[in-house]
Design a protein around this motif. Structure first.
Motif, PDB file in Angstrom:
ATOM      1  N   VAL A  32       4.947  16.922  23.792  1.00 18.25           N
ATOM      2  CA  VAL A  32       4.046  15.771  23.729  1.00 18.25           C
ATOM      3  C   VAL A  32       2.708  16.035  24.419  1.00 18.25           C
ATOM      4  N   ALA A  33       2.726  16.495  25.646  1.00 19.05           N
ATOM      5  CA  ALA A  33       1.516  16.587  26.459  1.00 19.05           C
ATOM      6  C   ALA A  33       0.533  17.612  25.903  1.00 19.05           C
ATOM      7  N   ARG A  34      -0.743  17.391  26.211  1.00 19.39           N
ATOM      8  CA  ARG A  34      -1.810  18.287  25.756  1.00 19.39           C
ATOM      9  C   ARG A  34      -2.545  18.852  26.973  1.00 19.39           C
ATOM     10  N   PRO A  35      -2.610  20.161  27.112  1.00 22.44           N
ATOM     11  CA  PRO A  35      -3.254  20.748  28.296  1.00 22.44           C
ATOM     12  C   PRO A  35      -4.713  20.330  28.418  1.00 22.44           C
ATOM     13  N   LEU A  47      -1.485  12.805  28.350  1.00 19.01           N
ATOM     14  CA  LEU A  47      -0.414  12.214  27.557  1.00 19.01           C
ATOM     15  C   LEU A  47      -1.070  11.359  26.480  1.00 19.01           C
ATOM     16  N   PRO A  48      -0.966  11.762  25.221  1.00 20.35           N
ATOM     17  CA  PRO A  48      -1.797  11.150  24.176  1.00 20.35           C
ATOM     18  C   PRO A  48      -1.469   9.694  23.887  1.00 20.35           C
ATOM     19  N   GLY A  49      -0.216   9.294  24.089  1.00 16.89           N
ATOM     20  CA  GLY A  49       0.138   7.913  23.778  1.00 16.89           C
ATOM     21  C   GLY A  49      -0.467   6.915  24.727  1.00 16.89           C
ATOM     22  N   THR A  50      -0.397   7.198  26.017  1.00 18.19           N
ATOM     23  CA  THR A  50      -0.887   6.273  27.044  1.00 18.19           C
ATOM     24  C   THR A  50      -2.230   6.687  27.619  1.00 18.19           C
ATOM     25  N   ARG A  55      -0.091  16.090  36.287  1.00 22.63           N
ATOM     26  CA  ARG A  55      -0.176  17.482  36.704  1.00 22.63           C
ATOM     27  C   ARG A  55       1.127  17.889  37.381  1.00 22.63           C
ATOM     28  N   VAL A  56       1.417  19.198  37.333  1.00 26.18           N
ATOM     29  CA  VAL A  56       2.674  19.714  37.863  1.00 26.18           C
ATOM     30  C   VAL A  56       2.420  21.044  38.563  1.00 26.18           C
TER      31      VAL A  56
END
Length: 502
Positions: A32-35, A47-50, A55-56
């Motif tokens: 899901v996530a985009r760098p 996070l494209p939806g919200t 970060r991790v």
């Protein structure tokens, strides 16, 4: 204003959160996530939806997730992460799902229970059993790899491999006119004695507890009778429902009406009815290849006609007759996860160890596919790698006819995609990452390219040049309610591509 946590987590809670968060983060970042470009030492993702920023701490087990809010980064507990993921997926897919977040929380609570149990339990001395019972993280790209169906701890902990469980099996008698027997099940009759008119049917005690209400009438009318328990104990393997009896060198696989990862772990009738055909094809393929590669045959099954799937028990080959002299089998998933005595981290020559590993694991899987039309489900949990006294891989053993496919039933293209995912992405990718983590500076991918290049399959040149490999989407699969066996893939950067590895 800085958020103040009035109930800061304990060390034990943080430990459980870290174990449970890593595979969930792996799924979120893959699917899901985009760098966000140039985001510093700690990679950030949109996070494209919200629209949120996450970060991790990077690595094969991402850690310490933080979300951006009010101009600052805020740390996330596992429960916070589950809430964030659920909100993201509702926005991203447009679909609600109340079950999966509960499974994610159940998985984390299971981890906490397992960690506490392991602290007061000795691991088995046998390195093979230790490797099978080592998986606290479990599937590294599943949102809830340790969920146990949400039941009470007392129902499942006595049978948990990760807690170093061992237990006797329940022995039942099934009335002969209700017994169903296919293939070679003679090993079951050695477990006890059934009275005249009955066949012996071992049962997993957890499954028997789950079925108590459904089987009440069968016990009342004596289609089933209880005959006590086995004299010896069995050890649950990584699959939970498959157990090993070392004294008899016997594997037994049971139905278990619990969702573990993507599926309810029943021995489904349609799988049992095609088992002999699939297992025969795999057995004949390995016989044609010859040693040292091994197929652990699923010889046959026994059940009761009135509870065909629920009480089925499958008999699988043991180890001893197949192992090279002096070789010690180890679960590949255990090598990826790590356990006391693992040769992966201890090897003084990781390049030579890795080359030996590839020589044992890759050729049988490719030859079974190309020469015999058998698509092995050669992932980490279905592969044993035997090592010599120095810890070097000398043999690979493959298992699970239920997960294998035949090219007579699927297209070569679909079969190849499945093999590439199971063997390369799920299996070799994880072992390569664990090896590189244990031995900094090692680049494991040139050796994989070299091993694959030795094999004349028409698909190999395209595989080595492809920009992407197939990655299974377990998070989206579970969120959208797809069938657990309906694998869906998205493209992952291909480390085999010349110049892309590292």
């Amino acid at each position: 204003m800085e958020r103040v946590d009035l109930n800061p987590p304990t060390d034990a809670a943080r430990h459980a959160d870290a174990y449970a968060s890593a595979p969930l983060l792996n799924c979120l970042l893959r699917e899901v996530a985009r760098p966000v470009p140039e985001s510093g030492d700690r990679p950030a993702y949109r996070l494209p939806g919200t629209g949120r920023l996450l970060r991790v701490r990077p690595g094969r087990r991402p850690a310490d997730p933080e979300v951006r809010a009010d101009g600052a980064w805020h740390p996330l507990t596992h429960a916070d992460l589950v809430k964030l993921v659920a909100e993201e997926l509702r926005a991203h897919t447009g679909l609600p799902n109340d079950d999966l977040p509960a499974e994610m929380l159940d998985s984390r609570d299971t981890v906490a229970t397992l960690l506490a149990a392991r602290a007061r339990t000795l691991a088995p001395e046998d390195p093979y059993l230790r490797s099978e019972q080592s998986l606290i993280t479990g599937h590294p790209h599943h949102p809830a790899p340790k969920a146990r169906g949400g039941g009470p701890v007392a129902a499942w902990l006595p049978y948990a491999p990760e807690a170093h469980a061992r237990f006797p099996l329940v022995l039942l008698g099934v009335r002969e006119d209700q017994a169903v027997d296919e293939g070679d099940t003679a090993a079951l009759d050695a477990l006890g004695t059934a009275p005249p008119g009955y066949r012996l049917l071992p049962a997993h005690p957890w499954q028997l507890d789950l079925l108590a209400r459904d089987l009440a009438l069968a016990f009342t009318d004596r289609r089933l009778i209880r005959l006590g328990t086995t004299e010896s104990v069995v050890w649950p393997t990584a699959a939970v429902r498959t157990v090993y009896e070392p004294g008899r060198d016997l594997f037994l696989k049971f139905s278990l009406d619990v969702r573990i990862t993507n599926d309810i772990r029943r021995l489904w009738r349609h799988d049992l009815e095609k088992l002999d055909r699939t297992d025969t094809a795999a057995r004949e393929a390995f016989a044609a290849m010859g040693p040292p590669a091994v197929w652990l045959s699923d010889r046959g099954y026994r059940t009761a006609a009135f509870a065909f799937e629920e009480l089925a028990v499958l008999v699988r080959d043991g180890l001893r007759g197949h192992l090279l002299p002096g070789a010690t089998p180890l679960l590949a998933a255990g090598l990826a996860e790590g356990f006391d005595g693992s040769p992966l981290a201890a090897t003084p020559d990781p390049d030579a160890w890795w080359a030996a590993y590839l020589r044992q694991v890759v050729p049988p899987a490719l030859r079974a596919f190309d020469e015999h039309g058998v698509v092995l489900e050669a992932h980490l949990q279905n592969t044993l790698v035997a090592v010599d006294a120095a810890g070097s891989p000398v043999q690979a053993l493959f298992r699970d006819a239920e997960g294998a496919k035949l090219l007579s039933d699927v297209s070569r293209e679909a079969g190849w995609e499945r093999l590439v995912y199971c063997l390369l992405v799920n299996h070799l990718g994880e072992i390569a990452a664990a090896l590189a983590e244990a031995h900094p500076g090692l680049d494991p991918w040139p050796a994989v390219r070299a091993e694959l290049s030795r094999h004349p399959l028409p698909e190999i040149p395209g595989l080595l040049a492809a920009p992407a490999l197939p990655g299974k989407t377990n998070l989206l699969l579970r969120w959208t309610g797809a069938d657990g066996a309906d694998a869906r893939y998205l493209p992952l950067p291909n480390p085999l591509r010349a110049g892309d590895a590292g």
